[in-house]
Design an enzyme around this catalytic site. Sequence first.
Site, short mmCIF file in Angstrom:
data_model
loop_
_atom_site.label_atom_id
_atom_site.label_comp_id
_atom_site.label_asym_id
_atom_site.label_seq_id
_atom_site.Cartn_x
_atom_site.Cartn_y
_atom_site.Cartn_z
N GLY A 46 4.87 4.02 1.39
CA GLY A 46 4.75 4.15 -0.07
C GLY A 46 6.08 4.17 -0.79
CD GLU A 116 2.82 6.59 -3.34
OE1 GLU A 116 3.01 7.75 -2.94
OE2 GLU A 116 3.32 5.60 -2.77
CG HIS A 232 -2.50 9.06 4.11
ND1 HIS A 232 -3.34 8.08 3.63
CD2 HIS A 232 -1.33 8.89 3.44
CE1 HIS A 232 -2.70 7.37 2.71
NE2 HIS A 232 -1.48 7.84 2.58
NE ARG A 285 -0.95 11.34 0.32
CZ ARG A 285 0.23 11.05 0.78
NH1 ARG A 285 0.76 11.79 1.72
NH2 ARG A 285 0.87 10.01 0.34
CG HIS A 346 0.24 11.19 6.32
ND1 HIS A 346 0.70 10.00 6.83
CD2 HIS A 346 0.89 11.36 5.12
CE1 HIS A 346 1.57 9.46 6.00
NE2 HIS A 346 1.72 10.28 4.95
NE ARG A 381 4.44 14.92 2.33
CZ ARG A 381 4.19 13.63 2.13
NH1 ARG A 381 4.55 13.04 0.99
NH2 ARG A 381 3.57 12.92 3.03
C1 SIN Z 1 1.77 6.46 1.70
O1 SIN Z 1 2.40 5.42 1.56
O2 SIN Z 1 0.63 6.63 1.30
C2 SIN Z 1 2.44 7.59 2.40
C3 SIN Z 1 3.50 8.15 1.57
C4 SIN Z 1 3.55 9.64 1.73
O3 SIN Z 1 3.07 10.19 2.70
O4 SIN Z 1 4.05 10.30 0.81
#
Ligand code: SIN
Length: 526
Positions: A46, A116, A232, A285, A346, A381
């Site tokens: 990301g 995001e 994730h 998330r 994740h 996070r």
């Molecule tokens: C992602 O690209 O979804 C992972 C990035 C992250 O864990 O912050």
Amino acid sequence: MQQSDTLIVGGGIAGLSAAMEAAKHGSVTLLTKGKIGETATEKAQGGIAAAIDEIQDSTEFHFEDTIAAGAGLCDEKAVRILVNEGVQRVKELIEMGARFDRAETEAGGGFALALEGAHKRRRILHAGDATGEEIQRTLGWRVVSDNLAEIRQHTIGIDLILDNGRCIGLKALNIKQNTVEDFLARSVIITTGGLGQTYLYTTNPEVATGDGIAMAYRAGAEVTDMEFVQFHPTSMVQFEELKDIIALPRFLISEAVRGEGATLLNIKGERFMQKYDTQGELAPRDIVSRAIFNEMKQTNANHVFLSLAKLGADRIKKRFPVIYKTCLERGLDITKDNIPVAPAAHYFMGGIRTDVDGKTNIPGLYAAGECASLGVHGANRLASNSLLDGLVFGYRAARAASSIIDYPHLNAGNRASSQGNNLKLSETDIQRFKLIIKSNMWKNVGIERSAATLKQAMKMVNEVAKRFDHMPTTKEEVELRNLALVAGLISRAALDREESRGAHFRLDFPKSDDKNWKRHLVYKGG
Ligand code: SIN
């Protein structure tokens, strides 16, 4: 025996950032378990979040988003440092040559900033969908080409060396030569990353076995927030898995894909995220992972689908070249096909307890990055804050560690770990025990937990851990011993926290309870 001013254990973003700073103050040795570059950093897709767009964004907005995602457990001081110093560290990274995607306009400092989940603003700098690789290359190149550290690859720490309560080094195994060597230093910084390999399904590379956390705990360090494992929402479920044949490593489908408009569908083809959160696919998330998990249960499936139909073929190929290519190699053309996805372990919010300078409760021992826990992510996070964490706090830990100026007494030290019954496990036993831990953690300490499942997990993990009353002699033994220890700690903390918060969801205590639980759980090792 090898001696240096600073010993850094781990070569991801936190370790490299620490090495660059520590090298300004003295000699540095850097140990990496695999080849240099074989890290979770390198796999990050990301991007790295930073409020570099001073018009649309601000560090205050970034602070607020981080605090909100953290579900009441963020340390405000740590978050302020993250968002404020993060901007400067990211600018330095760009000056060093990190090539982030540029925009056609000058807005956002000329960078193509992505969005995001749970971010109010576009603030994710990225290099296509291979941001971690770009950062690893930039920092790694600087450390190697400027000869900033003596790098020892294929070297895994076994145990820390203490002298009168002070950490003075590390006993490590050279995996290629099968030799054990002592590395002594004025200060030791652990930057070994996370522990996703504790779980059957994870996006983490094979090296992520919680080694640094386990070593620190055995040496008497405090660990905290061990119950908070982030799942994730979207890792790719492979065809073999669809047939339930075998659990293969999970390829991450970046959250940035949803940031660009991809939608989640259950196996009946229905969109479902609005039922769970008004932010839909871009909810935090923990919410998206639990929603997917719920849909999977309701439809009796091991996946849902991610549809990129809205994005268009050109945009997909340009913005997500690695995801496009990898899916194609695995038989999916994502410009036309939906991707089967499911949550996977994740990121670890818990770890070795430190202050904002990476200091642990053991003199001489510092930690930074994913293996450390200072409340910067709270109970959950925010996306793309992990690379920033490693960059900012790796630097700070090295700066603080460099203030130690007296050398340890050579040859002193407590080698307690070498005592024991010296039994060795067979390769088959090791693989079997690893699988027991991983499946047990997935089933009993996963996205949903309860007292009953957690007690079951602790029982199983204790059975495996009992086999380790001896000095491990191979990398596999070292890892298994560490996996068993961290799995036990996660289970215990998850059992102790009788509420749900952030990434920790208890079926038997489904609500948050601020009165009793808005606090961190701390466990002291030794
Ligand atoms: C992602 O690209 O979804 C992972 C990035 C992250 O864990 O912050």
